[in-house]
Write a protein that holds these residues in place. Structure first.
Motif, PDB file in Angstrom:
ATOM      1  N   VAL A 199      70.961 -34.402 -90.577  1.00  0.00           N
ATOM      2  CA  VAL A 199      70.625 -35.331 -89.163  1.00  0.00           C
ATOM      3  C   VAL A 199      69.841 -35.086 -88.544  1.00  0.00           C
ATOM      4  CG1 VAL A 199      72.030 -35.755 -87.243  1.00  0.00           C
ATOM      5  CG2 VAL A 199      73.208 -35.394 -89.058  1.00  0.00           C
ATOM      6  N   LEU A 200      69.324 -33.848 -88.446  1.00  0.00           N
ATOM      7  CA  LEU A 200      68.157 -33.289 -87.877  1.00  0.00           C
ATOM      8  C   LEU A 200      66.838 -34.274 -88.273  1.00  0.00           C
ATOM      9  CD1 LEU A 200      66.604 -31.665 -85.558  1.00  0.00           C
ATOM     10  CD2 LEU A 200      66.359 -29.735 -87.384  1.00  0.00           C
ATOM     11  N   ILE A 238      66.984 -37.812 -87.419  1.00  0.00           N
ATOM     12  CA  ILE A 238      66.558 -38.199 -86.001  1.00  0.00           C
ATOM     13  C   ILE A 238      65.200 -38.187 -85.667  1.00  0.00           C
ATOM     14  CG2 ILE A 238      67.185 -37.431 -83.537  1.00  0.00           C
ATOM     15  CD1 ILE A 238      69.746 -38.472 -84.660  1.00  0.00           C
ATOM     16  N   THR A 272      58.437 -44.191 -81.783  1.00  0.00           N
ATOM     17  CA  THR A 272      57.494 -43.772 -80.789  1.00  0.00           C
ATOM     18  C   THR A 272      56.171 -43.495 -81.251  1.00  0.00           C
ATOM     19  OG1 THR A 272      58.210 -41.472 -80.769  1.00  0.00           O
ATOM     20  CG2 THR A 272      59.514 -42.904 -79.434  1.00  0.00           C
ATOM     21  N   ARG A 298      53.113 -43.268 -79.196  1.00  0.00           N
ATOM     22  CA  ARG A 298      52.894 -42.533 -77.847  1.00  0.00           C
ATOM     23  C   ARG A 298      52.085 -41.127 -78.199  1.00  0.00           C
ATOM     24  NH1 ARG A 298      54.778 -46.651 -77.374  1.00  0.00           N
ATOM     25  NH2 ARG A 298      56.962 -47.071 -77.175  1.00  0.00           N
ATOM     26  N   PHE A 345      61.317 -43.780 -73.606  1.00  0.00           N
ATOM     27  CA  PHE A 345      60.842 -43.789 -74.801  1.00  0.00           C
ATOM     28  C   PHE A 345      59.710 -44.421 -74.729  1.00  0.00           C
ATOM     29  CE2 PHE A 345      63.439 -41.600 -77.653  1.00  0.00           C
ATOM     30  CZ  PHE A 345      64.822 -41.554 -77.336  1.00  0.00           C
ATOM     31  N   ARG A 357      59.191 -27.799 -78.649  1.00  0.00           N
ATOM     32  CA  ARG A 357      59.169 -29.220 -79.482  1.00  0.00           C
ATOM     33  C   ARG A 357      60.192 -29.741 -80.122  1.00  0.00           C
ATOM     34  NH1 ARG A 357      53.008 -29.857 -79.961  1.00  0.00           N
ATOM     35  NH2 ARG A 357      52.364 -28.052 -79.223  1.00  0.00           N
ATOM     36  N   TYR A 404      65.300 -32.313 -80.197  1.00  0.00           N
ATOM     37  CA  TYR A 404      66.014 -32.982 -81.596  1.00  0.00           C
ATOM     38  C   TYR A 404      66.869 -32.201 -81.909  1.00  0.00           C
ATOM     39  CZ  TYR A 404      61.362 -35.313 -81.960  1.00  0.00           C
ATOM     40  OH  TYR A 404      60.237 -35.901 -81.709  1.00  0.00           O
ATOM     41  N   LEU A 405      66.856 -31.027 -81.778  1.00  0.00           N
ATOM     42  CA  LEU A 405      68.133 -30.205 -82.364  1.00  0.00           C
ATOM     43  C   LEU A 405      69.291 -30.420 -81.492  1.00  0.00           C
ATOM     44  CD1 LEU A 405      68.860 -27.975 -84.618  1.00  0.00           C
ATOM     45  CD2 LEU A 405      68.060 -26.369 -82.951  1.00  0.00           C
ATOM     46  N   PHE A 418      70.013 -32.923 -79.494  1.00  0.00           N
ATOM     47  CA  PHE A 418      70.382 -34.165 -79.676  1.00  0.00           C
ATOM     48  C   PHE A 418      71.122 -34.499 -80.965  1.00  0.00           C
ATOM     49  CE2 PHE A 418      70.896 -38.460 -78.700  1.00  0.00           C
ATOM     50  CZ  PHE A 418      70.560 -39.111 -79.606  1.00  0.00           C
ATOM     51  N   THR A 419      70.840 -33.671 -81.996  1.00  0.00           N
ATOM     52  CA  THR A 419      71.479 -33.716 -83.312  1.00  0.00           C
ATOM     53  C   THR A 419      72.856 -33.108 -83.202  1.00  0.00           C
ATOM     54  OG1 THR A 419      69.231 -33.249 -84.682  1.00  0.00           O
ATOM     55  CG2 THR A 419      71.505 -33.158 -85.666  1.00  0.00           C
ATOM     56  N   ILE A 420      72.880 -31.920 -82.831  1.00  0.00           N
ATOM     57  CA  ILE A 420      74.053 -31.388 -82.399  1.00  0.00           C
ATOM     58  C   ILE A 420      75.093 -32.295 -81.837  1.00  0.00           C
ATOM     59  CG2 ILE A 420      75.243 -29.422 -81.382  1.00  0.00           C
ATOM     60  CD1 ILE A 420      73.056 -27.817 -82.096  1.00  0.00           C
ATOM     61  N   ILE A 428      75.316 -35.574 -81.699  1.00  0.00           N
ATOM     62  CA  ILE A 428      75.616 -36.543 -82.454  1.00  0.00           C
ATOM     63  C   ILE A 428      76.670 -35.997 -83.616  1.00  0.00           C
ATOM     64  CG2 ILE A 428      74.870 -38.027 -84.287  1.00  0.00           C
ATOM     65  CD1 ILE A 428      73.464 -39.242 -82.212  1.00  0.00           C
ATOM     66  N   LYS A 440      59.332 -38.954 -74.547  1.00  0.00           N
ATOM     67  CA  LYS A 440      60.404 -39.391 -75.451  1.00  0.00           C
ATOM     68  C   LYS A 440      61.399 -37.917 -75.494  1.00  0.00           C
ATOM     69  CE  LYS A 440      58.043 -37.881 -79.594  1.00  0.00           C
ATOM     70  NZ  LYS A 440      56.531 -37.739 -79.309  1.00  0.00           N
ATOM     71  N   ARG A 441      60.854 -36.767 -75.474  1.00  0.00           N
ATOM     72  CA  ARG A 441      61.500 -35.716 -75.461  1.00  0.00           C
ATOM     73  C   ARG A 441      62.768 -35.513 -74.347  1.00  0.00           C
ATOM     74  NH1 ARG A 441      57.235 -33.595 -78.154  1.00  0.00           N
ATOM     75  NH2 ARG A 441      57.762 -32.711 -80.462  1.00  0.00           N
ATOM     76  N   LEU A 468      65.483 -37.932 -75.090  1.00  0.00           N
ATOM     77  CA  LEU A 468      66.470 -37.187 -76.029  1.00  0.00           C
ATOM     78  C   LEU A 468      67.422 -36.379 -75.398  1.00  0.00           C
ATOM     79  CD1 LEU A 468      64.339 -36.711 -79.254  1.00  0.00           C
ATOM     80  CD2 LEU A 468      66.374 -38.237 -79.002  1.00  0.00           C
TER      81      LEU A 468
END
Lengths: 219, 680, 308
Positions: B550-551, B554, B562, B565, C50, C65, C69-70, C72-74, C76, C218-219, C222
């Motif tokens: 999933v990581l 995403i 994006t 950007r 975004f 960085r 992502y991590l 957000f993944t968790i 989900i 974007k970060r 997220l």
């Protein structure tokens, strides 16, 4: 009156015992030496007696040796010590007169107590003599403890040795002459060493009194 | 090829190689690089041999015993490597293997300063001692090798003898370990008295006849004795000074493996030989586990010497292992053998896990220390830019020790939780409350450990450098990186393949007497671990796979969406002033909130000195001095009074030696009389 | 059909979470006598973020960085593993409550690290406060679920849900205790009153906001979305663990739609409840918060003693 052999032996043993007791009471060092001389003489008589009885030339020789070392040589060395370091009198003790005698009495009673009764089974004839020599042993050790002067302690050890020899004689254990020779040799060496040692102590401490020897190490 | 070498042969080969390594190091002491290579290289070979032996016993069922008898039946050299010993041999060999590889790179900074031959000698002897300790089968032989292990580790602790602190730490360690050994000796003497022999199998067979008082006394003495080595509170005071003092690869071994030998003897003595019959034994160990885990992590939070922090975490993890062990003993005394086996599996798994991630963390800390020449966290910062790989491995170690998925710490804590949950369901209200307390302590420990490692990792590696010492740091050498990478990989693999590993450990537990026919507590299928009563199930590889997939998804989706950007690099928001290192969070302030919350247990102290510009007016301060400290509760309330008592008693005993000659002769006379009386 | 249900389960939380955030803000605005933003405003915020460029600190490392992502993944993954509208999807793999608790801990860990990474004063103390609160919350979190799992004889969240729906009435008291403790934990983990103010940037009061202060573009999108997800996850847990009626076991279209509807209604009620709570009490001083968290822990422990 016919004195039996055992009675004579008992008498002589008593003399040894009394000499040991008197050593506690005398003040002059020369008297100590004289008492020791008497003790040694009696031990010599014992050895001579058994030499005659067993007709052993070796034992006779040993007797003469004992006479020579204990009665002549050892006291001579000690009188030299006395003259060299001027230790005439040695009245300093830890316990005073009466208390000393009390302890002597206690030790004698101890020796005759039932703890040591089994020892008497060793010898049939002279049980009291044996216990008396045992008491002499204990009293000699007490002399070591009680006296402050080193000379008295040395005499105490010598008298201890005498008492042990008389014990061995009375209990008829190991009466081999070889052992006696060994003991005499040991004693001779001991006297020489002690003589030198006393000299060293006098050199370091300036006296032959043991109370100054509390700090033997440089602090 | 593996079938040709028997387990016994590999085990003795390992010992032989270590002996050669020890002697060889000493002979090559003049040439630093040769002594280094010889000592560590032979230790590497020996650990490989040890690993082979352990694997053969665990997986191929080749348990063996070996005895050399002598005329005195108690002086025999008697070894018995069953599956439990083999498991510990596995842990020892694994950590020794990687520590020795690390050592090859690490001891380079001792060249021309200290005698490396001595280091190699004592290092190998230390390993020999540990291998013998977990395989000894005779009480007398055990005490000999226990002493060898303690002495070798003492010399390793004081190896860097130019630092005064190391000598002090070594002396404390020596005293404490000998106090422990004294208690162990007492325990063995009691066992000898009760059963007439020091051989473990004979004791096991005959102990049933011993009175309850003797068993209780043996338990207490062995608890204190082995507990001192394991580092339970309150016998832990040597740990935080001794582990930082030793060279890093030795600290890794000491912290990861040596304290586990105490756990090994707990299991051997209490679970197997004494058969854990009393409830209060298990309860005591459980409570000690609760206290050690909570206090260990709280003290770790207050530390800003990185190695002391890791040492306190060892105490915490020993507490967690004792939670599992205590539950096992409670279940055993209630005759719930399946649950006891589950608890033992949890405790043993955590032993293995802790060995791996603690060694990893110590190695990371050692690399950082050797580059920056300071142990103070407050002087680190931003090291991730200078030592990126070390940072990554330290991060993995931190994740593992905070019990975060998908690493191995998560699984063993999960398993410990499950055993405690089963314990909570016991009807007796007293045991139930104890287990609830245990669950609470484990939950809080996990959270506090995570907080502590955010602090340790964050302040060390992230943000900006706080001192110039950091600026000259370089990435660690190849050997150091290799061993850290291997351990990091090991934590991940142990986490993913937790199912198979727990099956192997269950095999080891089944090997103990009394547990032979116990099975079916759990079953694993394709690494999904499920308890038989259906209470809980988990699949660690699934977590790892799903997380990674999933990581990546995403990341990919966001990148595509994006892609136009841009990212601009600028300065951190500084409220308009210049960015100073003082603006960053310090380790002390990070943990300060928690210290204040737990101030009842920690007793923090604060001293404030203010110097005013005008002493009369006292309005404008010129300088302020704040000193924050933690009172060492154990030193102050427990060991100091004990020490004062001992010194007072020694003072009285000193009066026996007056210095007067005649008194000494009187002593001899008295003893003579007494002996004469007694004999008659 | 299975695939559709799985897709809904996966996508439901990320899609709906900004909506509930918007509803929460709207209700709070109404309490403050304002009109407040549209309930769909969070969606527009995310869209805007975004589409913006990012500015990143030169002190940041790869942790900064990767962390969004991590996290957000968790969220989900968690969203997909908890019961939302259907009990049919019980998977053994990730629905163990300990796995849920520790995955949340993992996301907190990385968020705290990201806060320290930039080397600003705000991030540092934000991480410190967050880790303090997280350490203390874990006890109550685990124990509240533990109480429920003793009721249901399983640690799987789906089984718990189905078990609670058929419980007799006399287990009412422990469930109420556990619910109170869970509400306290939820407020702490999702950074609402009285633990944290989600609308402030004052250094005296920020916890969660302090750690994400340096993020942009974007970060930041997220991370904000992840925070909204976390809020919805906790609301869903509260709704479906304690009021599990409405979860469907069938797979036909009508039951799925009605289950979804019931789910939305339940969560809306809970959102209103949280909004009312937020509007009526003030944020507590930081050193009063641990009392509250220990209370949550003890309430759950009492519930366990009552249940067993």
């Amino acid at each position: 009156m016919m004195f039996t052999l055992s009675q004579i032996i008992f008498l002589l043993e008593t003399l040894i015992f009394l000499a040991a007791v008197f050593m506690h009471l005398v003040h002059k060092n020369s008297s100590l030496i004289s008492l020791y001389r008497v003790q040694s003489f009696i031990v010599c008589i014992f050895i001579f007696g058994s030499a005659i009885v067993t007709s052993s030339a070796l034992l006779m020789f040993v007797g003469i040796l004992i006479f020579g070392v204990k009665v002549i040589v050892a006291p001579y060395f000690f009188t030299k010590l006395i003259k060299a370091y001027h230790v005439k009198s040695t009245s300093s003790t830890y316990l005073n007169g009466p208390t000393t005698l009390l302890v002597v009495a206690v030790l004698t009673g101890l020796a005759h107590s039932h703890y040591f009764q089994p020892l008497t089974t060793l010898v049939g004839e002279n049980p009291d003599g044996l216990l008396l020599s045992l008491a002499a042993i204990l009293i000699s050790i007490f002399l070591l403890i009680n006296r402050k002067g080193i000379l008295s302690q040395m005499v105490g050890i010598l008298s201890l040795e005498n008492a042990i020899v008389s014990f061995a004689f009375l209990s008829e254990l190991e009466a081999t002459p070889n052992m006696q020779i060994g003991i005499i040799f040991d004693l001779l060496v001991w006297i020489i060493i002690v003589y030198i040692f006393a000299g060293m102590i006098h050199e370091k401490f300036g006296t032959l009194d043991s109370t100054v020897m509390n700090n033997l190490k440089e602090e | 090829m593996l079938n040709l070498i028997s387990a016994q042969f590999s085990f003795f080969l390992a010992l032989l190689l270590l002996a050669i390594g020890a002697v060889g190091s000493l002979t090559f002491a003049k040439k630093d690089w040769l002594a280094n290579l010889w000592g560590n290289g032979l230790a590497i070979l020996a650990s490989v041999s040890g690993l082979v032996a352990a694997v053969k016993v665990l997986i191929f069922n080749e348990a063996f015993t070996y005895t050399i008898n002598s005329t005195f039946s108690n002086l025999s050299l008697s070894l018995a490597v069953d599956k439990l010993s083999a498991f510990f041999v596995l842990i020892i060999s694994l950590v020794a293997f990687l520590s020795s590889i690390y050592g090859i790179g690490y001891v380079k900074h001792f060249y021309n300063k200290y005698n490396l031959g001595v280091l190699g000698f004592f290092y190998n002897i230390f390993l020999v001692g540990m291998l013998f300790v977990v395989s000894a089968h005779n009480g007398f032989f055990f005490l000999i090798v226990w002493e060898i292990m303690s002495l070798a580790s003492y010399f390793l602790v004081i190896f860097e003898n130019k630092e005064n602190n190391n000598i002090k730490a070594g002396s404390l360690y020596l005293v404490m370990t000998h106090v422990g050994t004294a208690f162990i000796m007492l325990a063995f003497l009691l066992l000898y008295r009760a059963t007439g022999s020091l051989d473990f199998s004979v004791i096991k067979a005959n102990i049933g006849n011993a009175s309850l008082l003797i068993k209780n006394l043996v338990f207490i003495f062995a608890l204190i004795g082995f507990g001192t080595k394991a580092g339970i509170i309150p016998f832990h005071i040597w740990l935080p000074s001794a582990h930082p003092a030793a060279p890093t690869h030795v600290s890794a071994l000491m912290s990861g493996v040596m304290i586990k030998t105490g756990i090994y003897m707990f299991i051997r003595l209490f679970v197997e030989i004494l058969s854990g019959t009393e409830l209060w034994w298990g309860a005591t160990i459980l409570i000690i586990g609760i206290i050690s885990s909570l206090l260990g992590v709280l003290y770790a939070l207050t530390e800003h010497d990185i190695k002391r922090l890791l040492a306190y975490h060892s105490i915490e993890n020993i507490g967690i292992i004792l939670l599992g062990l205590g539950s096992a003993m409670i279940f055993l005394s209630l005759n719930l053998k399946t649950l006891a086996a589950l608890s033992l599996v949890a405790a043993l798994f955590h032993t293995l896990n802790h060995a791996t991630f603690k060694a990893l963390l110590f190695m990371g800390a050692g690399s950082v220390i050797s580059q920056t020449h300071t142990r103070n966290i407050e002087e680190y910062g931003g090291l991730i830019k200078f030592m990126p790989q070390t940072a990554l491995y330290f991060l993995i170690g931190s994740l593992a020790i905070s019990a975060l998925p998908p690493f191995n710490g998560f699984f063993s804590e999960w398993l410990t939780f499950q055993t405690i949950f089963s314990g909570i369901q016991i009807p007796d209200i007293l045991t139930k409350s104890m287990f609830i307390l245990a669950a609470g302590s484990l939950a809080f420990t996990g959270g506090l450990a995570a907080a502590c490692f955010v602090k340790a990792f964050g302040v060390t590696f992230l943000a900006r450098p706080r001192s110039v010492a950091v600026l000259q740091a370089r990435e660690s050498g190849f050997f150091m990186r290799f061993s850290m990478a291997a351990l990091a990989l090991a934590t991940l693999i142990l986490g993913i393949f937790a199912g198979s590993v727990s099956k192997i450990i269950l095999g080891a537990v089944n090997n103990l007497t009394g547990f032979q026919r116990v099975s079916g507590i759990f079953f694993t299928q394709k690494q999904t671990f499920e308890l038989s009563n259906g209470f809980a199930a988990i699949s660690t590889p699934m977590i790892f796979v799903i997380l990674s997939v999933v990581l990546l998804l995403i990341y990919g989706i966001v990148k595509i969406l994006t892609s136009k950007r841009k990212v601009k690099i600028g300065r951190t928001w500084d409220c308009g002033t210049k960015l100073e290192p003082q603006m960053e969070i310090t380790a002390t302030s990070f943990a300060r909130s928690i210290v204040i919350i737990f101030k009842g247990a920690l007793k923090p102290s604060k001293q404030l000195e203010i110097e005013y510009r005008d002493a009369d007016m006292r309005y404008f301060p010129k300088s302020r001095n704040v000193e924050l400290g933690i009172v060492d509760v154990y030193r102050f309330y427990f060991y100091q009074p004990l020490r004062d008592l001992m010194i007072r008693l020694s003072g009285y005993a000193k009066n026996v030696q007056i210095g007067i000659l005649n008194v000494y002769i009187a002593y001899i006379f008295l003893i003579l009389l007494i002996l004469l009386f007694v004999q008659s | 059909m299975t695939i559709i249900i799985w897709t809904i389960q996966l996508a439901l939380v990320p899609i709906l979470s900004p909506l509930f955030l918007g509803v929460l803000r709207k209700i709070k605005a109404r309490f403050q006598n304002r009109v407040g933003a549209n309930i769909f405003q969070p969606y527009r915020n995310l869209w805007k973020l975004f589409h913006k460029d990012e500015v990143m600190s030169e002190d940041a490392s790869w942790i900064f960085r990767i962390a969004p992502y991590l996290i957000f993944t968790i969220t989900i993954i968690l969203g997909a593993s908890i019961p939302l509208f259907s009990t049919w999807l019980s998977n053994n793999l990730l629905s163990d409550f300990l796995a849920v608790v520790y995955l949340v801990a993992l996301s907190t860990f990385f968020l705290a690290l990201a806060g320290i990474d930039v080397g600003s004063a705000f991030g540092g103390f934000g991480s410190s406060r967050e880790m303090t609160l997280a350490a203390l919350t874990e006890g109550g979190f685990i124990f509240s679920f533990l109480a429920l799992s003793f009721l249901a004889h399983s640690t799987n969240l789906f089984f718990i849900a189905s078990a609670v729906s058929v419980l007799p009435l006399f287990s009412f008291t422990p469930i109420v205790l556990v619910f109170i403790s869970f509400v306290i934990i939820m407020l702490c983990e999702t950074a609402h009153f009285p633990f944290d103010n989600p609308a402030t940037h004052l250094e005296l009061t920020m916890v969660h906001e302090a750690m994400i202060l340096e993020y942009s573009g974007k970060r930041l999108a997220l991370i904000e979305w992840a925070a909204a997800n976390k809020f919805l996850i906790f609301l869903a847990l509260g709704a479906n663990m304690f009021f599990p009626w409405g979860l469907t076991a069938q797979t036909d279209a009508w039951s799925v739609v009605s289950a979804l509807g019931i789910f939305v209604v339940k969560v809306l009620i809970l959102t209103t409840f949280v909004a009312i709570l937020e509007s009526s009490i003030a944020k507590f001083r930081f050193f009063r918060l641990y009392d509250l968290l220990f209370t949550a822990f003890i309430l759950s422990a009492m519930a366990i003693l009552l249940i067993l």
